[in-house]
Design an enzyme around this catalytic site. Structure first.
Site, PDB file in Angstrom:
ATOM      1  NE  ARG A  33      -0.580   7.601   9.509  1.00  0.00           N
ATOM      2  CZ  ARG A  33      -1.237   6.480   9.316  1.00  0.00           C
ATOM      3  NH1 ARG A  33      -2.526   6.417   9.504  1.00  0.00           N
ATOM      4  NH2 ARG A  33      -0.589   5.400   8.951  1.00  0.00           N
ATOM      5  CB  SER A  73     -15.667   0.440  10.932  1.00  0.00           C
ATOM      6  OG  SER A  73     -14.371   0.126  10.508  1.00  0.00           O
ATOM      7  CE  LYS A 112      -3.552   4.723  -2.140  1.00  0.00           C
ATOM      8  NZ  LYS A 112      -4.660   5.347  -2.886  1.00  0.00           N
ATOM      9  CE1 TYR A 141      -3.947   2.173   0.553  1.00  0.00           C
ATOM     10  CE2 TYR A 141      -2.697   3.129   2.363  1.00  0.00           C
ATOM     11  CZ  TYR A 141      -3.779   3.162   1.516  1.00  0.00           C
ATOM     12  OH  TYR A 141      -4.704   4.176   1.614  1.00  0.00           O
ATOM     13  CG  ASP A 142       2.876   2.130   3.645  1.00  0.00           C
ATOM     14  OD1 ASP A 142       1.655   1.912   3.628  1.00  0.00           O
ATOM     15  OD2 ASP A 142       3.559   2.123   4.693  1.00  0.00           O
ATOM     16  CD  GLU A 143       8.096   1.909  -0.583  1.00  0.00           C
ATOM     17  OE1 GLU A 143       7.885   2.984  -1.160  1.00  0.00           O
ATOM     18  OE2 GLU A 143       9.132   1.703   0.091  1.00  0.00           O
ATOM     19  CG  PHE A 171     -12.365   0.846  18.582  1.00  0.00           C
ATOM     20  CD1 PHE A 171     -11.807  -0.418  18.428  1.00  0.00           C
ATOM     21  CD2 PHE A 171     -11.534   1.871  19.056  1.00  0.00           C
ATOM     22  CE1 PHE A 171     -10.466  -0.666  18.718  1.00  0.00           C
ATOM     23  CE2 PHE A 171     -10.195   1.638  19.361  1.00  0.00           C
ATOM     24  CZ  PHE A 171      -9.661   0.366  19.182  1.00  0.00           C
ATOM     25  NE  ARG A 175     -10.980   1.822   6.286  1.00  0.00           N
ATOM     26  CZ  ARG A 175     -11.163   2.584   5.220  1.00  0.00           C
ATOM     27  NH1 ARG A 175     -10.427   3.647   5.034  1.00  0.00           N
ATOM     28  NH2 ARG A 175     -12.079   2.275   4.326  1.00  0.00           N
ATOM     29  CB  VAL A 176      -9.075   2.058  14.611  1.00  0.00           C
ATOM     30  CG1 VAL A 176      -9.064   3.519  14.189  1.00  0.00           C
ATOM     31  CG2 VAL A 176      -9.095   1.933  16.106  1.00  0.00           C
TER      32      VAL A 176
END
Ligand code: NAD
Ligand code: UDP
Length: 320
Positions: free
Chosen positions: A280, A192, A152, A148-150, A194, A189-190
């Site tokens: 972040r 949704s 993008k 994902y990171d690379e 939680f 994802r955090v």
């Protein structure tokens, strides 16, 4: 079609952000072509738009070329949650890289303006805090988040090379964690996770000690910024951070969601995934100065709407 009406392609239009963007563009009297391969998106997100005279659906995978007559492209297609993008890492990379080449090629052919949904993940596990656009990042090139990171990061390179080499009119936005209705309930994802756990009075799964931080932007604020960015002058192409600088630990987020949903859930601590960024927070002075934009929705207010959305979703499922 009215002569001045813009025709806009939204890739990933049936996803969380894409569905909100399609709706907003229709409200702005644009003609919207919503493209998706439904990997993580769903027709449920856009069901209210189907039948609108200026809304059209295209089932397509952006790793393959396509030809359309359009004025603008918002390139949002790409799984965004770690569970989804790690499910098929090679396809994730193809979506970012081949997808960018195909969409930039299309933009070049028809002289369309094109926006790229990049990400705060280009900063990796950041060594400076908060993160300004000038920071080059701290990214592991071979870890489980790298697809994902690379991907993008490579897409950003492609956007700037098409701009320099072929004069394509680009906009690159680095999106930070965004939340709201239409998030996929099972994407891990955090926010949704939680909310669903809290509504079901199940243990809230905190990865690590919960002291890692994130900054959460409500979807309406983010979509407003996207539209402003695309409408602004061609001398401002980014990259630009897009997010809300309000910073919270993951433990704080869990406690807020428990309180706000009157839940009996307890916190449970499990292993932290590999390469999980410790902190972040976006530096947003560029968006403020260039586009006169500041996020308006407080975390509490955005969470109220998101909790209500998931509550209805769970009740509808239970009734089926
Ligand atoms: P999402 O998973 O809900 O939406 C992505 C959409 O793209 C889905 O509808 C999916 O089916 C579609 N898609 C995936 N691969 C495709 C392909 N090869 N061809 C066609 N369609 C494809 O995610 P989202 O949260 O709406 O994210 C949208 C974009 O914003 C993504 O590019 C993501 O990387 C970026 N982003 C989102 C966030 C966030 O917090 N939501 C943060 C940073 C960046
Ligand atoms: N997280 C968590 N419990 C969960 C889901 C996520 O503690 O059930 C943490 C995760 O480890 C990360 C943060 O919440 O530190 C945000 O995770 P998410 O997947 O939403 O986004 P990203 O890591 O890409 O910012």
């Amino acid at each position: 079609m009215k002569k001045e009406q813009k025709r806009i392609l939204v890739t990933g239009g049936a996803g969380f952000l894409g569905s909100h963007l399609c709706k907003r563009l229709l409200e702005e009297s644009c003609e919207v072509l919503c493209l998706d391969n439904y990997f993580t998106g769903s027709k449920d997100n856009i069901v209210d738009l189907i039948g609108h005279p200026y809304f059209e659906l295209i089932r397509h995978d952006i790793t393959f070329p396509l030809y359309l007559e359009i004025d603008e492209i918002y390139n949002l297609a790409c799984p965004a949650s770690p569970i989804h993008y790690q499910h098929d890492p090679v396809q994730t990379l193809k979506t970012s890289v081949h997808g960018a080449i195909n969409m930039l090629g299309l933009a070049k052919r028809v002289k369309a303006k094109i926006f790229q949904a990049s990400t705060s993940e280009v900063y990796g596990d950041p060594a400076i805090h908060p993160q300004p656009e000038s920071y080059w990042g701290n990214v592991n090139p071979i870890g489980i988040r790298s697809c994902y990171d690379e991907g993008k990061r490579c897409a950003e390179t492609l956007f700037f090379d098409y701009h320099r080499q072929h004069r394509v009119n680009i906009r690159v936005g680095r999106l930070f964690n965004t939340y709201g209705p239409n998030m996929h309930p099972n994407d891990g994802r955090v926010v949704s996770n939680f909310i669903i756990q809290a509504l079901q009075n199940k243990p809230i799964t905190i990865y690590g000690d919960g002291e890692q931080t994130r900054s959460f932007c409500y979807v309406d604020d983010l979509i407003e910024l996207m539209i402003r960015f695309m409408s602004a002058g061609d001398d401002f192409i980014g990259p630009m951070n897009m997010g809300n600088p309000g910073e919270f630990t993951i433990k704080e987020l869990a406690e807020r969601i428990i309180t706000m949903s009157n839940s009996k859930s307890q916190l449970t601590f499990v292993d932290l995934p590999q390469d999980d960024p410790k902190q972040r927070k976006p530096e947003i002075s560029l968006a403020q100065q260039k586009l006169d934009w500041t996020p308006k929705v407080k975390l509490e207010d955005g969470l109220v709407k998101t909790i209500e959305y998931f509550d209805n979703l769970l009740k509808n499922r239970a009734g089926q």
